[in-house]
Scaffold this motif. Structure first.
Motif, PDB file in Angstrom:
ATOM      1  N   THR A  48      48.327 -25.900   2.007  1.00 51.45           N
ATOM      2  CA  THR A  48      46.906 -26.096   1.726  1.00 51.45           C
ATOM      3  C   THR A  48      46.598 -27.501   1.205  1.00 51.45           C
ATOM      4  OG1 THR A  48      47.208 -25.136  -0.477  1.00 51.45           O
ATOM      5  CG2 THR A  48      46.446 -23.655   1.282  1.00 51.45           C
ATOM      6  N   SER A  49      47.564 -28.397   1.255  1.00 47.75           N
ATOM      7  CA  SER A  49      47.371 -29.756   0.748  1.00 47.75           C
ATOM      8  C   SER A  49      46.578 -30.601   1.742  1.00 47.75           C
ATOM      9  CB  SER A  49      48.727 -30.409   0.482  1.00 47.75           C
ATOM     10  OG  SER A  49      48.552 -31.707  -0.026  1.00 47.75           O
ATOM     11  N   HIS A  50      45.665 -31.411   1.210  1.00 48.31           N
ATOM     12  CA  HIS A  50      44.874 -32.332   2.037  1.00 48.31           C
ATOM     13  C   HIS A  50      44.513 -33.524   1.165  1.00 48.31           C
ATOM     14  CE1 HIS A  50      42.220 -33.665   5.223  1.00 48.31           C
ATOM     15  NE2 HIS A  50      41.270 -33.833   4.322  1.00 48.31           N
ATOM     16  N   LEU A  51      45.039 -34.687   1.501  1.00 47.84           N
ATOM     17  CA  LEU A  51      44.759 -35.884   0.712  1.00 47.84           C
ATOM     18  C   LEU A  51      44.666 -37.107   1.618  1.00 47.84           C
ATOM     19  CD1 LEU A  51      44.243 -37.046  -2.075  1.00 47.84           C
ATOM     20  CD2 LEU A  51      46.710 -37.305  -2.357  1.00 47.84           C
ATOM     21  N   PRO A  52      43.539 -37.259   2.319  1.00 47.67           N
ATOM     22  CA  PRO A  52      43.352 -38.446   3.160  1.00 47.67           C
ATOM     23  C   PRO A  52      42.989 -39.656   2.300  1.00 47.67           C
ATOM     24  CG  PRO A  52      41.406 -37.103   3.213  1.00 47.67           C
ATOM     25  CD  PRO A  52      42.409 -36.354   2.377  1.00 47.67           C
ATOM     26  N   ALA A  53      42.838 -40.781   2.940  1.00 51.36           N
ATOM     27  CA  ALA A  53      42.515 -42.015   2.231  1.00 51.36           C
ATOM     28  C   ALA A  53      41.094 -41.999   1.657  1.00 51.36           C
ATOM     29  CB  ALA A  53      42.683 -43.213   3.154  1.00 51.36           C
ATOM     30  N   GLY A  54      40.173 -41.287   2.318  1.00 46.50           N
ATOM     31  CA  GLY A  54      38.778 -41.285   1.882  1.00 46.50           C
ATOM     32  C   GLY A  54      38.450 -40.152   0.918  1.00 46.50           C
ATOM     33  N   TRP A  55      37.168 -39.998   0.654  1.00 44.93           N
ATOM     34  CA  TRP A  55      36.655 -38.976  -0.253  1.00 44.93           C
ATOM     35  C   TRP A  55      35.736 -38.041   0.526  1.00 44.93           C
ATOM     36  CZ3 TRP A  55      37.827 -38.904  -5.541  1.00 44.93           C
ATOM     37  CH2 TRP A  55      38.602 -39.985  -5.980  1.00 44.93           C
ATOM     38  N   PRO A  56      35.508 -36.829   0.050  1.00 42.84           N
ATOM     39  CA  PRO A  56      34.581 -35.916   0.739  1.00 42.84           C
ATOM     40  C   PRO A  56      33.179 -36.522   0.833  1.00 42.84           C
ATOM     41  CG  PRO A  56      35.810 -34.740  -0.956  1.00 42.84           C
ATOM     42  CD  PRO A  56      36.098 -36.196  -1.143  1.00 42.84           C
ATOM     43  N   VAL A  57      32.481 -36.189   1.908  1.00 43.30           N
ATOM     44  CA  VAL A  57      31.115 -36.687   2.064  1.00 43.30           C
ATOM     45  C   VAL A  57      30.091 -35.719   1.487  1.00 43.30           C
ATOM     46  CG1 VAL A  57      31.632 -38.100   4.075  1.00 43.30           C
ATOM     47  CG2 VAL A  57      30.940 -35.737   4.387  1.00 43.30           C
ATOM     48  N   ALA A  58      30.494 -34.462   1.273  1.00 44.15           N
ATOM     49  CA  ALA A  58      29.575 -33.463   0.727  1.00 44.15           C
ATOM     50  C   ALA A  58      30.355 -32.462  -0.118  1.00 44.15           C
ATOM     51  CB  ALA A  58      28.849 -32.734   1.853  1.00 44.15           C
ATOM     52  N   TYR A  59      29.698 -31.938  -1.134  1.00 45.56           N
ATOM     53  CA  TYR A  59      30.310 -30.965  -2.031  1.00 45.56           C
ATOM     54  C   TYR A  59      29.467 -29.696  -2.065  1.00 45.56           C
ATOM     55  CZ  TYR A  59      32.902 -34.999  -3.765  1.00 45.56           C
ATOM     56  OH  TYR A  59      33.697 -36.102  -3.857  1.00 45.56           O
ATOM     57  N   GLY A  60      30.060 -28.616  -2.522  1.00 44.98           N
ATOM     58  CA  GLY A  60      29.335 -27.356  -2.667  1.00 44.98           C
ATOM     59  C   GLY A  60      30.050 -26.230  -1.947  1.00 44.98           C
ATOM     60  N   ILE A  61      29.351 -25.128  -1.769  1.00 41.36           N
ATOM     61  CA  ILE A  61      29.905 -23.981  -1.058  1.00 41.36           C
ATOM     62  C   ILE A  61      28.976 -23.632   0.099  1.00 41.36           C
ATOM     63  CG2 ILE A  61      31.207 -23.030  -2.997  1.00 41.36           C
ATOM     64  CD1 ILE A  61      28.928 -21.155  -3.596  1.00 41.36           C
ATOM     65  N   ALA A  62      29.529 -22.990   1.110  1.00 39.41           N
ATOM     66  CA  ALA A  62      28.759 -22.690   2.316  1.00 39.41           C
ATOM     67  C   ALA A  62      27.671 -21.656   2.057  1.00 39.41           C
ATOM     68  CB  ALA A  62      29.693 -22.207   3.423  1.00 39.41           C
ATOM     69  N   GLN A  63      27.930 -20.715   1.170  1.00 36.49           N
ATOM     70  CA  GLN A  63      26.946 -19.682   0.892  1.00 36.49           C
ATOM     71  C   GLN A  63      25.918 -20.177  -0.121  1.00 36.49           C
ATOM     72  OE1 GLN A  63      29.351 -16.962  -1.947  1.00 36.49           O
ATOM     73  NE2 GLN A  63      30.601 -17.244  -0.157  1.00 36.49           N
ATOM     74  N   ALA A  64      24.856 -19.427  -0.290  1.00 39.73           N
ATOM     75  CA  ALA A  64      23.814 -19.796  -1.253  1.00 39.73           C
ATOM     76  C   ALA A  64      24.413 -19.823  -2.661  1.00 39.73           C
ATOM     77  CB  ALA A  64      22.667 -18.799  -1.188  1.00 39.73           C
ATOM     78  N   ALA A  65      23.824 -20.643  -3.507  1.00 40.71           N
ATOM     79  CA  ALA A  65      24.297 -20.723  -4.887  1.00 40.71           C
ATOM     80  C   ALA A  65      24.237 -19.346  -5.539  1.00 40.71           C
ATOM     81  CB  ALA A  65      23.446 -21.719  -5.668  1.00 40.71           C
ATOM     82  N   PRO A  66      25.248 -18.997  -6.319  1.00 35.94           N
ATOM     83  CA  PRO A  66      25.269 -17.676  -6.947  1.00 35.94           C
ATOM     84  C   PRO A  66      24.196 -17.539  -8.021  1.00 35.94           C
ATOM     85  CG  PRO A  66      27.086 -19.016  -7.722  1.00 35.94           C
ATOM     86  CD  PRO A  66      26.406 -19.793  -6.629  1.00 35.94           C
ATOM     87  N   ALA A  67      23.877 -16.304  -8.316  1.00 33.11           N
ATOM     88  CA  ALA A  67      22.920 -16.026  -9.386  1.00 33.11           C
ATOM     89  C   ALA A  67      23.528 -16.443 -10.719  1.00 33.11           C
ATOM     90  CB  ALA A  67      22.597 -14.531  -9.400  1.00 33.11           C
ATOM     91  N   PRO A  68      22.696 -16.708 -11.716  1.00 30.92           N
ATOM     92  CA  PRO A  68      23.231 -17.020 -13.042  1.00 30.92           C
ATOM     93  C   PRO A  68      24.125 -15.878 -13.525  1.00 30.92           C
ATOM     94  CG  PRO A  68      20.863 -17.373 -12.966  1.00 30.92           C
ATOM     95  CD  PRO A  68      21.250 -16.723 -11.677  1.00 30.92           C
ATOM     96  N   PRO A  69      25.105 -16.183 -14.392  1.00 35.90           N
ATOM     97  CA  PRO A  69      26.057 -15.153 -14.836  1.00 35.90           C
ATOM     98  C   PRO A  69      25.404 -13.881 -15.384  1.00 35.90           C
ATOM     99  CG  PRO A  69      26.787 -17.304 -15.575  1.00 35.90           C
ATOM    100  CD  PRO A  69      25.414 -17.494 -14.941  1.00 35.90           C
ATOM    101  N   GLU A  70      24.295 -14.018 -16.075  1.00 35.37           N
ATOM    102  CA  GLU A  70      23.661 -12.825 -16.660  1.00 35.37           C
ATOM    103  C   GLU A  70      23.070 -11.891 -15.601  1.00 35.37           C
ATOM    104  OE1 GLU A  70      20.532 -16.078 -16.637  1.00 35.37           O
ATOM    105  OE2 GLU A  70      22.634 -15.966 -17.244  1.00 35.37           O
ATOM    106  N   ARG A  71      22.876 -12.373 -14.360  1.00 31.85           N
ATOM    107  CA  ARG A  71      22.327 -11.529 -13.287  1.00 31.85           C
ATOM    108  C   ARG A  71      23.389 -11.119 -12.276  1.00 31.85           C
ATOM    109  NH1 ARG A  71      17.925 -15.250 -11.570  1.00 31.85           N
ATOM    110  NH2 ARG A  71      18.460 -14.451  -9.534  1.00 31.85           N
ATOM    111  N   GLN A  72      24.660 -11.454 -12.541  1.00 33.95           N
ATOM    112  CA  GLN A  72      25.726 -11.081 -11.615  1.00 33.95           C
ATOM    113  C   GLN A  72      26.282  -9.713 -11.987  1.00 33.95           C
ATOM    114  OE1 GLN A  72      28.594 -14.235 -11.620  1.00 33.95           O
ATOM    115  NE2 GLN A  72      27.135 -15.743 -10.856  1.00 33.95           N
ATOM    116  N   PRO A  73      26.778  -8.985 -10.979  1.00 31.21           N
ATOM    117  CA  PRO A  73      27.325  -7.643 -11.264  1.00 31.21           C
ATOM    118  C   PRO A  73      28.571  -7.690 -12.100  1.00 31.21           C
ATOM    119  CG  PRO A  73      27.638  -8.256  -8.952  1.00 31.21           C
ATOM    120  CD  PRO A  73      26.868  -9.349  -9.602  1.00 31.21           C
TER     121      PRO A  73
END
Length: 131
Positions: A106-131
């Protein structure tokens, strides 16, 4: 482990990766619920302190490369690829020892840096609203 992922999704959902990103995981380290004490054993204070400082470092937006040291310990360049929202996904899981990612492919270390960050799915609900 499910609850830890719910909190970690908050860290992963940011569009930028900065030292502030680490604040989502810090309570888990302070309470001994992540890192060296995941099994529930007592964690020496020094391990918590060093682990927390290292967590802030690898989540920082310092665009520095540490040369040969990058093959021994996780660095911002290594860990930023764990947070990318574009291919390759699901890489660089180790927060300390990159050789573990090399062992598991699972290692990946190219010379450059990521162009975008985050997750593919929608941002999760705040912790107090999570199951």
């Amino acid at each position: 482990m499910h609850r830890i992922w719910l909190v970690h999704k908050l860290v992963r959902s940011g569009f930028d990766l900065t030292v502030v990103s680490m604040f989502g995981m810090t309570p888990l380290y302070v309470l001994g619920l992540a890192g060296a004490s995941a099994s529930g054993s007592a964690t020496p204070a020094l391990v918590i302190i060093i682990g927390t400082i290292w967590g802030f470092f690898i989540h920082s937006n310092l665009r520095v490369r540490l040369g040969p040291l990058e093959s021994l310990i996780a660095t911002p360049a290594f860990h930023h690829w764990h947070h990318t929202s574009v291919a390759p996904l699901d890489r660089n899981f180790s927060s300390t020892l990159p050789f573990l990612d090399r062992v598991f492919g699972t290692s990946h270390l190219p010379a450059g840096w990521p162009v975008a960050y985050g997750i593919a799915q929608a941002a999760p609900a705040p912790p107090e609203r999570q199951p």
